[in-house]
Design an enzyme around this catalytic site. Structure first.
Site, PDB file in Angstrom:
ATOM      1  N   HIS A 160      33.168  28.453  34.956  1.00  0.00           N
ATOM      2  CA  HIS A 160      33.736  28.282  33.618  1.00  0.00           C
ATOM      3  C   HIS A 160      34.154  26.830  33.414  1.00  0.00           C
ATOM      4  CE1 HIS A 160      34.734  32.674  32.393  1.00  0.00           C
ATOM      5  NE2 HIS A 160      33.611  32.606  33.075  1.00  0.00           N
ATOM      6  N   TYR A 184      43.209  32.871  26.031  1.00  0.00           N
ATOM      7  CA  TYR A 184      44.669  32.996  26.140  1.00  0.00           C
ATOM      8  C   TYR A 184      45.214  33.076  24.715  1.00  0.00           C
ATOM      9  CZ  TYR A 184      44.464  31.742  31.118  1.00  0.00           C
ATOM     10  OH  TYR A 184      44.218  31.736  32.468  1.00  0.00           O
ATOM     11  N   PRO A 199      51.452  34.644  36.354  1.00  0.00           N
ATOM     12  CA  PRO A 199      49.994  34.581  36.417  1.00  0.00           C
ATOM     13  C   PRO A 199      49.335  33.770  35.299  1.00  0.00           C
ATOM     14  CG  PRO A 199      50.712  36.733  35.635  1.00  0.00           C
ATOM     15  CD  PRO A 199      51.947  35.993  36.045  1.00  0.00           C
ATOM     16  N   LYS A 246      47.312  30.674  39.228  1.00  0.00           N
ATOM     17  CA  LYS A 246      47.495  29.833  40.415  1.00  0.00           C
ATOM     18  C   LYS A 246      47.850  30.587  41.708  1.00  0.00           C
ATOM     19  CE  LYS A 246      46.492  25.991  38.542  1.00  0.00           C
ATOM     20  NZ  LYS A 246      45.047  26.171  38.416  1.00  0.00           N
ATOM     21  N   TYR A 256      44.734  23.195  35.145  1.00  0.00           N
ATOM     22  CA  TYR A 256      44.021  24.474  35.181  1.00  0.00           C
ATOM     23  C   TYR A 256      42.911  24.444  36.238  1.00  0.00           C
ATOM     24  CZ  TYR A 256      42.381  28.973  33.516  1.00  0.00           C
ATOM     25  OH  TYR A 256      42.044  30.297  33.453  1.00  0.00           O
TER      26      TYR A 256
HETATM   27  C1  PHB Z   1      42.512  37.620  35.865  1.00  0.00           C
HETATM   28  O1  PHB Z   1      41.304  37.605  35.587  1.00  0.00           O
HETATM   29  O2  PHB Z   1      43.026  38.555  36.479  1.00  0.00           O
HETATM   30  C2  PHB Z   1      43.373  36.497  35.401  1.00  0.00           C
HETATM   31  C3  PHB Z   1      42.788  35.404  34.806  1.00  0.00           C
HETATM   32  C4  PHB Z   1      43.568  34.362  34.368  1.00  0.00           C
HETATM   33  C5  PHB Z   1      44.939  34.421  34.515  1.00  0.00           C
HETATM   34  C6  PHB Z   1      45.523  35.504  35.134  1.00  0.00           C
HETATM   35  C7  PHB Z   1      44.738  36.561  35.588  1.00  0.00           C
HETATM   36  O3  PHB Z   1      45.709  33.389  34.054  1.00  0.00           O
END
Ligand code: PHB
Ligand code: APR
Length: 390
Positions: A72, A201, A293, A297, A385
């Site tokens: 990505h 997000y 989350p 990280k 990120y």
């Molecule tokens: C996930 O795919 O579980 C996931 C992805 C991004 C995040 C947190 C969890 O910031």
């Protein structure tokens, strides 16, 4: 029995450390409370920094992640009814992240460990680190009703937030820094194609949402929920209805629903133990720190801890020097606090705080607009990120 390093916990931190030590010719055993199936059945994180991937490749474990991992080069921020792309690769000189489930990372590491003939004791009960304030630490445990002891030069607590290692430290030995958020994440895993090729997000007045994935046919979605939310109060239908409300109209229209393979609630918190060492006992991964989350990280910090700690222990045996193990905690914590900073910022940017009088709300919108308008602002997000350097 005697080994050089006794590792408690066969999650990513313990398995990666064990593999790195094994490659360096250092003899390490892993003691795990659960069964292999239980460990592989846990649905966990999914976004890997390139540093984490590099570690897998160095260990000869690149094939599966290179074949099945999804590269990505961007993420999307969704607010005010529209989506805005953050060009991670463009802003960081070509860096990217890889979507590959923690379950798969664990599976690869477990297979490598078994193939190399390294010992993992599963279903180990009452694992207790002992005498780690001196030069002759031991770990006691029970297996099928029989008491066992392992002598080691070092003990590593890679046993997660509720593990035995941190709990065994004397009161006052470490300081804990903690922030508990007044909300949780409700997660759903489903075998449906993801709503978008990239992660979304979402900042929405009804609460944060996240659209992630595990593969082109498996989606992972999250909703911000109250701190005391219960997964059994939700159905896949009510989950998808709520997710659609929080998405922009175009993405909402594309959302494909399906039965849930898993639904669960995770509280959001930040926790850092300092230092990550007491005598001959070290903490690594979630045993030493938890980050919310939102920054993706947790798993990557488990990987960087394993990297620093393996190097430190290797130095001890190769160079007969304690400089590495003396520096481990500070090295690891510097990176941990970088991730805490980023994860806290991403959380504050996108989550609704109950009882907020509207100030945070407006600040979020101003921050989000700044990220979309200014490359300088967006670069900070992108650099963090994709992962800060080791
Ligand atoms: C996930 O795919 O579980 C996931 C992805 C991004 C995040 C947190 C969890 O910031
Ligand atoms: N004795 C032996 N093993 C234990 C004990 C104990 N008392 N307590 C916990 N364990 C085991 C757990 O069963 C688990 O397999 O330790 C392991 C810890 O693994 P994780 O929780 O996955 O933690 P870590 O390896 O640090 O990886 C961090 O996991 O929670 C996610 O988001 C987090 O992605 C991050 C990653």
């Amino acid at each position: 029995m005697r080994v050089q390093v006794a590792i408690i916990g066969a999650g990513p931190a313990g398995l990666l450390l064990g593999e790195r030590l094994g490659h360096a010719g250092i003899d390490a055993i892993i003691l795990e409370r659960q069964s292999p199936d239980y460990v592989l059945g846990r649905i966990r994180a999914g976004v890997l920094e390139s540093g984490t991937i590099d570690q897998l490749r160095e260990l000869g474990l690149g094939a599966r992640v290179d074949a099945a991992g999804l590269r990505h080069g961007g993420i999307e921020l969704c607010f005010d009814g529209g989506r805005h792309r953050i060009d991670l690769a463009g802003l960081t000189g070509g860096k990217h992240v890889t979507v590959y489930g923690q379950t798969e990372v664990t599976r690869d590491l477990m297979a490598a460990r078994a193939a190399a003939g390294r010992t993992t004791v599963y279903n180990a009960e009452a694992v207790t680190p002992l005498d780690f304030d001196g030069e002759k630490p031991r770990v006691a445990y029970r297996l099928k009703g029989a008491e066992q002891t392992i002598r080691a030069d070092f003990i590593v607590g890679a046993d997660g937030h509720h593990g035995a290692a941190r709990a065994a430290l004397p009161g006052g030995a470490i300081a804990a820094f903690e922030r508990v958020y007044p909300y949780s994440w409700l997660g759903l895993l489903a075998d449906v194609p993801p709503v978008s090729d990239e992660l979304i997000y979402v900042r929405h007045p009804r609460g944060f949402a996240l659209c992630s994935m595990r593969s082109p046919t498996r989606s992972r979605y999250y909703l911000q929920a109250p701190a005391d939310a219960r997964a059994d109060a939700w159905t896949p239908d009510s989950f998808f209805d709520e997710l659609a409300r929080r998405l922009d109209p175009e993405a909402a229209a594309r959302l494909i629903r399906g039965p849930a393979l898993e639904m669960s609630v995770a509280p959001l918190r930040c926790f850092v133990a300092e230092p990550l060492r007491f005598g001959r006992l070290f903490l690594a991964g979630d045993a030493g720190h938890i980050v919310p989350p939102t920054g993706a990280k947790g798993l990557n910090l488990a990987a960087s801890d394993a990297f620093y700690l393996a190097e430190a222990i290797q130095d001890f045996y190769d160079e007969k020097s304690t400089a590495g193990i003396d520096a481990y905690s500070a090295r690891a914590l510097a990176r941990v606090w970088g991730a805490v900073r980023f994860s806290a910022q991403m959380t504050a940017l996108t989550h609704q705080t109950p009882g907020d009088g509207g100030f945070d709300d407006r600040l979020q919108m101003a921050n989000l607009r700044a990220l979309v308008r200014s490359e300088t602002e967006a670069r900070g997000l992108a650099e963090n990120y994709v992962g800060l350097p080791y």
